[in-house]
Each structure stands twice: as structure tokens, then as C-alpha cells.
Scaffold this active site. Structure first.
Site, PDB file in Angstrom:
ATOM      1  N   ASP A 480      46.862  49.209  40.179  1.00 50.40           N
ATOM      2  CA  ASP A 480      47.514  47.971  39.750  1.00 50.40           C
ATOM      3  C   ASP A 480      48.856  48.253  39.071  1.00 50.40           C
ATOM      4  OD1 ASP A 480      47.749  45.249  39.352  1.00 50.40           O
ATOM      5  OD2 ASP A 480      45.768  45.030  38.460  1.00 50.40           O
ATOM      6  N   CYS A 528      47.991  46.858  44.345  1.00 49.82           N
ATOM      7  CA  CYS A 528      47.891  45.611  43.598  1.00 49.82           C
ATOM      8  C   CYS A 528      49.029  45.576  42.601  1.00 49.82           C
ATOM      9  CB  CYS A 528      46.544  45.573  42.860  1.00 49.82           C
ATOM     10  SG  CYS A 528      46.275  44.075  41.904  1.00 49.82           S
ATOM     11  N   ASP A 550      46.302  37.166  43.018  1.00 50.01           N
ATOM     12  CA  ASP A 550      45.300  36.896  41.978  1.00 50.01           C
ATOM     13  C   ASP A 550      44.721  35.491  42.137  1.00 50.01           C
ATOM     14  OD1 ASP A 550      45.197  39.292  40.712  1.00 50.01           O
ATOM     15  OD2 ASP A 550      46.509  38.767  39.051  1.00 50.01           O
TER      16      ASP A 550
END
Ligand code: GLA
Length: 731
Positions: A480, A528, A550
Site C-alpha cells: 500500500d 494499492c 477503496d
């Protein structure tokens, strides 16, 4: 060879199976763009170059008294700067004497078999089956010694041309590169629209189509990442072009940092497209003998509308981009803990979710944020990649073993590029993040960005993450990156080189990913950045799939996935079924629809399985069974957008068709329901018009022609947000 130089007409001819790309060396040595489009047999297009004496269009010295030769309006392959071309330039360089002029003239070329390589950044590669040839043309400014090497690789069978530009300082003074585009394409005509994909966190890649008007229209990012806000992908298309018809040009940049795509319509109605690193804040010192390489731009042309372009990108990105072996393999169906537990879990809760998921047919459990350091919310802990034993008493390896005992694989979330001020890492190395000394810094999600332009920081991350991966059985990693970068300043660069930091950050990131991701081909890495904030070709080089957004609301996802599908293959798009009311929008949609939308990608679940009813679990089980049965078709087939969620308020439909046209999966979601409504039809695509098809579970046979030209009635009994999904088989 798919590349030739015709010495009679001084023309370079690049040919793919269906396209031609021609450029010419002018009598003064400038490289002029002639043509890009449908394949043509001609090797001399001089007749297209029309010159005239135009007011206020300077003539270069070498043209003598010829007032008709001006770079102000000639279509150039890579523009000069400061010599009478006033359009947005391909390159801006400050020479040793402070002048900002680049007057590149052809100074040699080479044609060779195979693809050029870019060492420090991701780029496409040729497989054994591809026929790829390369042209490198040197444009040299004789006065300064600045050289732009234009690199073109032609993927003949795939109808793709990649470009990159290498800047070489062959002068005697240091030069400052202020702008360097990967590619420029000059069009001689004007009637184009541009299509691009903009958005925001939780609503990425919305479709935009606007006419190219006089002046410059630029899209791009200065956030340090390719961003949620604009995607590094642009389509320039004819006015009348649509899904299935019309001429379209695609520009897809393989880069994850600040980028720009500029479109300029000039005073004579000609259009220039530029794409590359965003010049905002960019200033790179190149000493004599040094080279700077711009990222790769992947060019595609289709005369069959957006669908044709999409197929070109999907095919090449599935085969020639990703370095992960998983791009070709069926991905496990996962369950992710984020929306199930957020930061609030312990080992028992996690194991309970995993245990219930086994019965649903899930293959992989992913432990999201919150497992490390002091991390009970998003204000602390980033940087301390050591398990929090208060939550997970047996550590990551212990948990992983328990998960494996259940018959599931195990995955984990990390955010290596970040640090929280409240972390041991920050306390030890406060100088390791991007910040300007003496200036208060901005936070994003209350976190700071590690300075990946520094090799010591990168090497530390490589060590820490590789240790984590070798300490436990981990089959999946979600990587992420949860903020936009600000306060760009690196502690190791002198003041006059701070303009290199953003690009060096990206090079550092690629180095870290080389050392971690490419060293672990057995692990699936999922990209991500707050969902789809870094959905670009460079990330797909490392990561076969990216968490698309998201936003897990099925209706919102219809738009997000629609936009994403223009350039990026379905098998790269991770999509999850979550609970309702949806956590982002509060919307309630049937679980069947959520599954249908999520399997228009790499299917997963993101919910507390212990709270699902038996009926819901049974639905999930059926979804997973159905998805696995049709995985090959979904992941490897041709993708068709049957309706646009922007133009059709009533339903959104899409279709996967096997390459041999024998099988197809059609999905449709009703997005608006009115009482006593019109009967609507969905027209299929991509079938063999002469073949007969059967809908699975029905007796009737239909011709491919009727399914495509008359369509199928949308069932009137469908309620809002309900959908239908059916398979077609050629009989
Ligand atoms: C980002 C991701 C989410 C989740 C959270 C965890 O927002 O996109 O899926 O992993 O971070 O903090």
C-alpha cells in the site's frame, strides 16, 4: 524487418501488422513526423508536407532566405525548443551558458532486432513469440552537445509501438534537464477529442471526453504518484469515434510518479500530444558523459474504436509487461480483513473469519493493516514492521501456520514507503523522511513519506521486508501507499539538485521492488495506493493485480471498473464483495450483484464471514464456483463494454468473449428502475456472426448475428441493482 530506412525519400518506416508510422529527415536535418495510422504501402509522403511563408514564424538560419521553412508549424517527431517552435516542447534543457535551446538534428540512427531496454525503470519485454525490432535515432544539438536518442520498438504482431527518450550530455558543460517527454506525436489535422480518466480517492478513473480546442490542455499528477486524480493514459480519437468504430490513438505511460500528458491545438489547427515526466518541480543535472532516460510510452492505434484500442492494451499488458508469473495463473480467491475488522482484531477473531471463509470456498486469507508495531488506528506504527504480540500472540508465523492448517494460503498488508512520527523507526531516523529542514511539514493520514531517493533508506526497506517475508509462510502481499507526497526535499542531495528528488524517489521505489518483488516470484503482490491511486503500467510490471479502489460499492464500482478497463486488463483488477449497507456509500445492493461486479476482475471478499447468514454464505460459495469455472474466459478473453454507465442510466453491461469466440460471459446490472418501464435490449459483441449460440441452461439457439444486431431483452422482472449473468456457448 518491421523497420526500414528509405534512403531515397529519407524516410523511416515502422510497420506493425495493421499500422504504419513514418517520419522523415528534412533537408536541414530535422526529423519531421509524417504519419501514424492504418497500414499504408507508401514510402514517400513528401506530398503531405505543405510549406508557406507564414507571418511571425521564424526560419532557422540553415534555411537561408527560404521563408517557407519554419519549425513553428512543421510536424516534428521530437520538437526543438527555442528555435521558433512555440508549441509545448518535447524537451527543455538549460545549457552550460544558461541558454534554453535545443536544436536537435538527425545525427545517425541504428535499427536492430529485439527491444531496447531501460535499466532503471519498468518497460515492456518481447516474448519468444513476438517479432520486435528497434529504431534509435540520435538528434544532436551541435552547439551544446545535447543529444536526444529517440527509441522506438515495434511489436509487429501486437500492433504496438513503444517509445522512450534517452538524453545524453555529449557537451563539455553540465546541463539541466527541465523537461523531457517520453514521446511527442504531431498531428497535421485538428478534429480530435481527447478521452482521459480522472477521479479522486474512492472514485477513480472516471471517463472524460472533451474536444481538443485551441490552446493547451494538460492532465497529470504532481502528487509523487500516478494518482487517483488522473491516470497516465490518454486517448486521442476522431470526433465520430465510439466503442466500435473510429480512429483512436492510445498513450499509456509506464511510470508511477509525476507525469504529464499535454494536448495542444496550435494556431493552424494542428494537434501535438506530449507525454512523460511532469516538468513541475523537475530539474535534473546531467554532467558531461551522463545519460538520463525517460520512462516508456506505449502507443497503440486502432481504427475500430475504443474496443479495438482496449484489446491491444489488454493483450500486450497481459503478455509483455508483468514480471510476475501469476499474470498467467489463476489467482486465489481471497478474503481480506480490512472492512471485516479494521484495526480491531486479535488472533482468535482473525482465525474465526478465516474458518468461516473456508466453507465459502475462499483460498487465501489476507491480514490487512493493524498487525504490527503500535497500530490501533492510523496515527502511529508505520515503519515498525514487527508483529504486535498483544494482538497476535503467536506472531505472524504462528498465525500463518494456523491459517494454513485450515487449508488457506496466507497474505499480509504492508506500507513500506511510509513512516509515522509515533514509531521507533522515526524516533531513530527522523532524517529519513521527505521534509525541508526548518520548515514545518504537511502530514497525510498523519504519516510521512520515507525518502526513497536515498539508497540507505531503500536498502533498509529491502532488508526489513525480505526478513518479514522469510520469517513466515506468506503467499500474498498487499503493498500500500497511503498519501500524496509533499515537502519534497532529500537530505542527501545538494540544494541545486533537489529538483531530482521526486524522480529519484520513483527510481528508488523500483529498486526496492526489484529487490523484493522480483526476488519473490512465488508471492502474489497486489498493488494499492488508497485503492487505485497508483494504477499504472509500471506497477503492473511488478504486481499482477492492483486493488482497484477503496470504494467497494457495486454501483460505484461499475463506473470505476468501466474506466479502468479502457487500458488495463481485467486480470489485473482486484475487486471484492463487501457487506451492505456499503461502508463507503451506504448503498444496499444484492449480494449476487456484488459478486457479479467483483468477478469482473480478480474476485475477493472483504467482510466478516462470521456475520454472514447461511444463505449468504451459500451465495458466495456459488459465486466462487462460478468464477473459477469461467476464470480463463474472464482473465484471458476479449473484453467488451456493452453500455456506458455515463450514457445509459438504466443498466451497465459487459462481456467476456474467448479468443476463439466459442464461449462468452455476459453480465448486466440494472442501475435505475422505473415503474411500467420501456423494454430494453442489450446488444452483444465479439461473437461470430455466422455461428449459432446457446445460452447455458436454455434450449433455444440464436445466431451470433441476432445476438449482436437485435440483442437480448433485459428481463423486466429485474429490480433496481439486481443483475443477470449468463454464459453463451457456440453450438
Ligand atoms: C488503504 C487501502 C485499504 C486498506 C487501508 C488500511 O486505504 O486501500 O484497502 O488496506 O489502507 O489502512
Amino acid at each position: 524487418m518491421s523497420i526500414r530506412y528509405n534512403a531515397d525519400s529519407n524516410t523511416f518506416i515502422l510497420e506493425t501488422r495493421n499500422t504504419s508510422y513514418l517520419m522523415k529527415v528534412s533537408r536541414y536535418g530535422n526529423l519531421l513526423h509524417l504519419y501514424y495510422g492504418e497500414r499504408i504501402p507508401d514510402e514517400n509522403l513528401d506530398y503531405l508536407i505543405k510549406v508557406q511563408d507564414r507571418g511571425f514564424s521564424p526560419n532557422p538560419n540553415e534555411a537561408g532566405n527560404d521563408r517557407t521553412f519554419s519549425l513553428d508549424y512543421l510536424a516534428q517527431e521530437y520538437s526543438t525548443d527555442g528555435k521558433g517552435d512555440y508549441r509545448v516542447p518535447s524537451m527543455e534543457v538549460m545549457n552550460g551558458d544558461g541558454s534554453q535551446i535545443f536544436s536537435g538534428k538527425v545525427d545517425g540512427f541504428k535499427i536492430y532486432k529485439g527491444k531496447y531496454t531501460i535499466k532503471e525503470m519498468p518497460s515492456l519485454h518481447a516474448t519468444a513469440r513476438d517479432r520486435v525490432d528497434t529504431l534509435e535515432v540520435r538528434l544532436k544539438d551541435q552547439e551544446s552537445g545535447a543529444v536526444a536518442v529517440l527509441c522506438y520498438s515495434v511489436f509487429e504482431g501486437k500492433n504496438i509501438i513503444t517509445r522512450s527518450t534517452r538524453f545524453v550530455n555529449e557537451g563539455t558543460c553540465a546541463m539541466r534537464l527541465l523537461k523531457i517527454m517520453s514521446a511527442t506525436v504531431d498531428y497535421k489535422d485538428s478534429d480530435y477529442d481527447m478521452v482521459y480518466f480522472s477521479g479522486r480517492h474512492t472514485m477513480e478513473r472516471e471517463f472524460n471526453r472533451i474536444p481538443v480546442r485551441s490552446g493547451v490542455h494538460a492532465i497529470g499528477s504532481t502528487r509523487g504518484t500516478s494518482s487517483h486524480q488522473q491516470n497516465p493514459f490518454l486517448i486521442l480519437c476522431e470526433k465520430g469515434a465510439g466503442e466500435d468504430h473510429g480512429r483512436c490513438y492510445g498513450y499509456s505511460l509506464i511510470y508511477s510518479g509525476n507525469f504529464i500528458m499535454e494536448t495542444e491545438r496550435d494556431q493552424f489547427g494542428q494537434v501535438r500530444v506530449n507525454g512523460g515526466i511532469n516538468p513541475k518541480g523537475f530539474n535534473f543535472l546531467v554532467s558531461p558523459g551522463e545519460t538520463f532516460t525517460a520512462p516508456e510510452m506505449v502507443l497503440a492505434f486502432s481504427s475500430h474504436g475504443f474496443t479495438g484500442l482496449t484489446h491491444l492494451y489488454h493483450d500486450i499488458y497481459r503478455e509483455n509487461l508483468s514480471r510476475s508469473p501469476y499474470i498467467k495463473k489463476a489467482r486465489p480467491v481471497l478474503i481480506n480483513s480490512w472492512e471485516a475488522a479494521y484495526f480491531d482484531f486479535d488472533e482468535e477473531k482473525i482465525l474465526n473469519i478465516a474458518r468461516e471463509a473456508v466453507g465459502m470456498g475462499v483460498d487465501l486469507f489476507v491480514l490487512d493493516d493493524g498487525w504490527f508495531g503500535k497500530r490501533d488506528d492510523d496515527n502511529s506504527g508505520l515503519g515498525d514492521w514487527k508483529v504486535n504480540r498483544k494482538k497476535l500472540k503467536n506472531g505472524i508465523s504462528g498465525l500463518s501456520e494456523e491459517i494454513h492448517k485450515l487449508g488457506l494460503q496466507f497474505g499480509i498488508w504492508i506500507e513500506p514507503e511510509m513512516v509515522s512520527e509515533d514509531s521507533d523507526l522515526y524516533r531513530k531516523h527522523p532524517d529519513w523522511c521527505l521534509k525541508v529542514p526548518g520548515r514545518p511539514m504537511s502530514r497525510g493520514r498523519n504519516q510521512l513519506v520515507l525518502d526513497l531517493s536515498r539508497r540507505d533508506v531503500c536498502d533498509y526497506l529491502v532488508q526489513v521486508v525480505n526478513d518479514l517475508l522469510s520469517d513466515a509462510r506468506i503467499e500474498y502481499v498487499k503493498w500500500d501507499m497511503n498519501r500524496s507526497i509533499s515537502d519534497v526535499w532529500s537530505g542527501l542531495l545538494p540544494a541545486d539538485r533537489q529538483g531530482e528528488t521526486s524522480h529519484r524517489y520513483i527510481l528508488g521505489l523500483y529498486y526496492v521492488m526489484d529487490e523484493i518483488i522480483l526476488k519473490h516470484p512465488e508471492i502474489i503482490f497486489c498493488g494499492c495506493s488508497g485503492g487505485g491511486g497508483r494504477y499504472d503500467g509500471a506497477m503492473l510490471y511488478y504486481q499482477p493485480q492492483i486493488w482497484c479502489s477503496d470504494n467497494t460499492d457495486a454501483k460505484a464500482r461499475l463506473k470505476i471498473q468501466y474506466g479502468t478497463s479502457f487500458a488495463y486488463p481485467v486480470c489485473t483488477l482486484e475487486s471484492h464483495v463487501s457487506v451492505c449497507p456499503n461502508h463507503q456509500t451506504g448503498r444496499v445492493t444484492p449480494i449476487e450483484t456484488r459478486g457479479m461486479v467483483a468477478m469482473d476482475g480478480v474476485l475477493g471478499y472483504e467482510l466478516d464471514s462470521t456475520r454472514l447468514s447461511q444463505e449468504e454464505k451459500a451465495v458466495c460459495r456459488d459465486q466462487i464456483r462460478f468464477y473459477k469455472k469461467h476464470y480463463k474466459l474472464i482473465a484471458e478473453g476479449d473484453y467488451y463494454r456493452l453500455s456506458s454507465p455515463y450514457e445509459n442510466p438504466y443498466f451497465t453491461a459487459w462481456q467476456h468473449v474467448s479468443k476463439d469466440k466459442k464461449k462468452s460471459l455476459v453480465s448486466l446490472v440494472l442501475t435505475d428502475k422505473e415503474s411500467n418501464d420501456a423494454q430494453r435490449y442489450v446488444k452483444l459483441k465479439g461473437l461470430d456472426r455466422n455461428a449459432m449460440y446457446k445460452i447455458e441452461g436454455q434450449k433455444e439457439r440464436y445466431s451470433g448475428a441476432v445476438l449482436m444486431y437485435a440483442g437480448i431483452p433485459v428481463p423486466t422482472e429485474l429490480k433496481e441493482y439486481e443483475g443477470v449473468q449468463f454464459c453463451l456457448k457456440m453450438v
